[in-house]
Write an enzyme that holds these catalytic residues in place. Structure first.
Site, short mmCIF file in Angstrom:
data_model
loop_
_atom_site.label_atom_id
_atom_site.label_comp_id
_atom_site.label_asym_id
_atom_site.label_seq_id
_atom_site.Cartn_x
_atom_site.Cartn_y
_atom_site.Cartn_z
N HIS A 1 -9.49 2.54 -0.89
CA HIS A 1 -8.06 2.28 -0.79
C HIS A 1 -7.58 1.68 -2.11
O HIS A 1 -7.86 0.53 -2.43
CB HIS A 1 -7.78 1.32 0.37
CG HIS A 1 -6.33 1.17 0.70
ND1 HIS A 1 -5.33 1.73 -0.07
CD2 HIS A 1 -5.70 0.53 1.72
CE1 HIS A 1 -4.16 1.43 0.46
NE2 HIS A 1 -4.36 0.71 1.54
N HIS B 1 -2.83 8.43 5.56
CA HIS B 1 -3.05 7.11 4.97
C HIS B 1 -4.51 6.71 5.24
O HIS B 1 -5.19 6.24 4.35
CB HIS B 1 -2.07 6.09 5.55
CG HIS B 1 -2.11 4.75 4.89
ND1 HIS B 1 -1.93 4.59 3.54
CD2 HIS B 1 -2.31 3.51 5.39
CE1 HIS B 1 -2.03 3.30 3.24
NE2 HIS B 1 -2.27 2.62 4.34
N CYS C 1 0.81 -1.22 0.00
CA CYS C 1 0.00 0.00 0.00
C CYS C 1 0.84 1.27 0.00
O CYS C 1 0.31 2.37 -0.04
CB CYS C 1 -0.93 -0.01 1.20
SG CYS C 1 -1.78 -1.59 1.39
#
Lengths: 407, 425
Positions: free
Chosen positions: B352, B315, B175
């Site tokens: 995401h 994030h 990620c």
């Protein structure tokens, strides 16, 4: 010899395990023995495709916690083991201060799938009323959650951080063989530019994976048959790749850093040149290769060199590489060894493993006797001060690394 | 070089001169920023494949791009090319097919997918499992399929498309991949080895197995109805992330050479921090030391103090664990300054985007500075009393922003933080 610079990138640790041996010392010993060393070969499990399985190792010596081993698939176990060997060899295992600053660059392909789950689903799909629902149901019920993590490419690096506490930074490069070359290239550039003092660089391959063999078979890349000749003698089939299980990791650091901690230096990594582009376009290909030639010339002039070729065995690539190496050998005394003959093809790990062999030979002031009898691998009159590692990916990507002796 | 612009560590300064973005909200940075600042969600019920039996049935897929047939590498390549073209067009550097620098591209791992496996299987005549698949592979010509699912396939195609120089690096730090791609580009320019770099991150890998795998890790939200309300970073009732697709691209240049050719400087990549975690495969160290270290490294690399940061593009995944740890790290490093720093999560709207997230959020961070408007954290109805952050709840806010921290954390202990600034006067 080039002047020594505190920002030289030097190799101070090697972790190498393969179908031939466990540890860099045994590799060197076996490859210099009186009898020609042969890697393990499995000709039956996935016949007609053969592959080189890893020699037996005791994982617990590098991955002490069983829980950690369980959360990995084999390529990660091999890699985490090999990384541990390299850290031990460099004398920094457990040294939290150094490991906290050590930058990790791993080249990785895809994680391992669960062949049983894949097979169950594939075998059942024709009888399913609703394919989508059937697939979902089986994936939901049959996949082991923890193994999802074994599937992520960056989880070899993750496991190395976890088990060995290498936490300075962590990057995983893809790109197959070229990923391995670029990992070495970045470590070299970053050390030269003072963007890091110490790196752990490498990759691992598990050859006995049906998902990976299927991928390579789809590209018609694999050697077919139980009789596996040396890498230079595989022109009879388009696919000459015989996958080899291995892990190859290198600790590479600045000369200043290595000297300050009194590290043993195997050899200097004196640069990597890497590129990609169409191979069937002769003009573009020649342009790329001319840059490699100029790079080699700038580094070593016409001095005698050893070459360790990471050639995969894939026919088209091998023929082009042979022609190029022949050209280079007309410009200087040169002896070539094909690493795949003795290790198999490690894909991402192929260039790191060839560099490992080169560094080990230079540290001992030796070069290897020929690995084959085709006439392409000449004996060398005197050990070279420079070994060039030539890497041609089985379908794309070319690189050349210069490894220089310390003496 | 006389008058060369160097940073506080005597390195060439890294300028952003072009940006591109694609998300479930649309293609193009203007449309995306307009949607983000109006609090729109791109999360929908999945229509790409049957979701029978799945616990999570929503995602932020990109279904509007024109390309032949879905597979993760095919969509990822299309996303990368779309964002990269927009960035190059904005920068005015080179032209497509002749970009004067290297390519760094963050992408998801790719592999054979189920439609391929089923297709091969049905071509076989006997036996089962991998034996049958291997037999089919041996007897047919599947070179195109091999290239498609090759780990080198996307970087090869994207390099060819843009004509970037030398060997590309395709990377995965899970990620954090998007941030890592920008970091690699910035490092190359700081080394002085190139005047420009093309940094792209793209992820188009929402297929059934990907969703199920994340689901089995209990990482995904299961609040499927309504899907646009599921992603709620920093809320007390957050229950996981929503997987999504997209891409972000930066053209980075040496500030001097960008100015010399008259380029508009959109922002400066002032600092990068990176550390790995060694505690757990999916969780941060309980003491947050790696996250804290990354924030401090990024600030030090940029030569800034915590009080110099005007906004954090978090994030903020909406998982219980991430948001708690990110807050812990921020509160430790920023201390009392944190109260005055708006911290918002684009993932509340676009979900995401995994490998692409760091790049998309870096683009949004720069647009936040350019437009003086901070995108909100939507779905913020139930604040978490343990997370004392100004999350810019639900509505965008006008603000003068001159320095942004953009954070990315990934499975496998990957932590990267970027600091983007306006060009210093």
């Amino acid at each position: 010899m080039a002047a020594r610079d505190p920002r030289d990138a030097v190799i101070t640790g090697i972790g190498l395990v393969s179908a031939l041996a466990d540890g860099v010392g045994d590799h060197h010993r076996l490859l210099n023995g009186n009898e020609r060393a042969k890697p393990l070969l499995d000709t039956e499990s996935y016949a007609p495709y053969s592959f080189h399985p890893l020699v037996e190792i005791d994982l617990g010596t590098q991955i002490p916690r069983r829980g950690d081993q369980r959360q990995m698939e084999n390529w990660q176990r091999y890699g985490t083991y090999g990384a541990g060997l390299a850290l031990d060899d460099a004398g920094i295992k457990g040294d939290e201060e150094v490991l906290g600053r050590t930058n990790l660059i791993v080249a990785a392909g895809g994680g391992e799938r669960d062949p049983e789950v894949d097979s169950t689903i594939a075998d059942g799909i024709d009888a399913a009323d609703n394919r989508g629902a059937f697939l979902n149901e089986h994936l939901m019920n049959d996949l082991r959650p923890t193994l999802f993590l074994a599937q992520l490419s960056n989880l070899l690096a993750g496991n190395i951080s976890l088990v060995h506490h290498v936490i300075g930074s962590s990057r995983t490069f893809m790109g197959e063989e070229l990923g391995g070359a670029m990992a070495l290239d970045r470590a070299h550039r970053q050390i030269r530019a003072n963007q890091g003092d110490i790196f752990l660089v490498g990759a691992a391959n598990n050859a006995g994976r049906p998902d990976m063999l299927l991928y390579l078979a789809l590209g018609d890349c694999l050697w077919s048959g139980a009789d596996v000749p040396s890498v230079w003698q595989r022109g009879g089939q388009p696919g000459g790749v015989v996958s080899g299980s291995m892990a190859a990791f290198l600790v590479i650091e600045s000369r200043a850093h290595a000297e300050a901690r009194g590290a043993r230096i195997y050899a200097q990594l004196d640069g990597v040149i890497a590129d990609r582009g169409p191979r069937d376009d002769a003009q573009k290909r020649e342009k790329r290769l001319n840059r490699q030639r100029a790079f080699l010339e700038a580094k070593t002039g016409t001095a005698p060199i050893g070459v360790i070729s990471a050639a995969s065995g894939a026919r088209d690539a091998m023929e082009l590489e042979r022609a190029f190496l022949t050209q280079l050998s007309e410009e200087r005394p040169m002896a070539i060894r094909g690493a795949s003959t003795v290790l198999g093809h490690g894909i991402e790990a192929q260039m790191p493993s060839s560099v490992a062999l080169a560094a080990a030979a230079l540290e001992k002031g030796t070069f290897f006797p020929p690995f084959d009898d085709s006439g392409f691998e000449d004996p060398i009159p005197a050990p070279p001060d420079v070994i060039a590692v030539s890497m041609w990916g089985y379908w794309r990507g070319e690189a050349l690394a210069i490894i220089r002796a310390e003496r | 070089m006389a008058g060369a612009a160097l940073d506080h560590k005597n390195r060439p300064i890294v300028a952003v001169t072009g940006m591109g973005v694609v998300s479930s909200l649309g293609a193009g940075r203007k449309d995306n920023f307009a949607a983000l600042t109006s609090g729109q969600s791109g999360i929908r019920t999945i229509s790409r494949f049957p979701v029978d039996g799945m616990r999570t049935t929503m995602a932020g897929t990109v279904d509007f791009l024109d390309f032949p047939e879905f597979s993760a590498p095919a969509l990822t390549e299309k996303l990368a090319v779309t964002a990269g073209e927009e960035a190059i067009a904005q920068s005015g550097i080179g032209r497509i097919g002749d970009f004067p620098g290297p390519l760094f591209i963050g992408i998801p791992p790719v592999e054979l997918e189920w439609q391929h496996r089923f297709d091969l299987y049905t071509k076989g005549t006997g036996g089962g499992g991998y034996g049958r698949l291997l037999d089919v592979a041996r007897k047919g010509d599947y070179k195109n399929l091999h290239r498609l699912i090759s780990f080198a396939g996307v970087e090869e195609a994207v390099s060819d498309h843009f004509g970037t120089i030398g060997a590309p690096i395709s990377l995965t730090t899970a990620c954090a991949s998007g941030a890592s791609a920008i970091q690699l580009g910035a490092e190359a320019i700081r080394r002085g080895e190139t005047e420009a770099a093309l940094c792209i991150a793209a992820d188009g890998s929402v297929h059934a197995e990907a969703v199920i795998r994340f689901s089995l890790l209990s990482a995904l939200s299961t609040r499927n109805d309504p899907p646009e309300k599921a992603s709620k970073p920093f809320s007390k009732d957050r229950d996981g992330f929503v997987v999504a697709e997209g891409s972000g691209a930066f053209v980075l240049e040496n500030l001097d050479s960008a100015k010399a050719r008259g380029a508009e400087v959109l922002a400066i990549v002032a600092g990068c921090g990176e550390q790995a975690d060694d505690f757990h495969r999916t969780r941060s160290k309980p003491d947050g030391s790696s996250i804290i270290g990354v924030f401090r490294d990024a600030l030090a690399d940029a030569g800034l103090e915590p009080g110099d940061i005007d906004h954090v593009n978090a994030h903020g995944t909406s998982t219980p664990e991430n948001d708690k740890m990110e807050y812990m790290g921020l509160s430790t490093v920023f201390g009392d300054d944190l109260a005055g720093i708006p911290v918002s999560s684009n993932k509340s709207m676009v979900g995401h985007t995994i490998s692409a997230a760091g790049a998309i959020e870096a683009v949004v961070s720069v647009m936040t500075m350019q437009n003086g408007r901070i995108p909100p954290t939507i779905n913020h109805d139930v604040p978490d009393p343990d997370i004392q952050l100004d999350v810019v709840p639900n509505e965008a806010r006008d603000a003068d922003v001159s320095a942004v921290m953009s954070n990315s954390f990934g499975f496998g202990g990957q932590n990267v933080s970027l600091i983007l600034r306006r060009e210093p006067a």
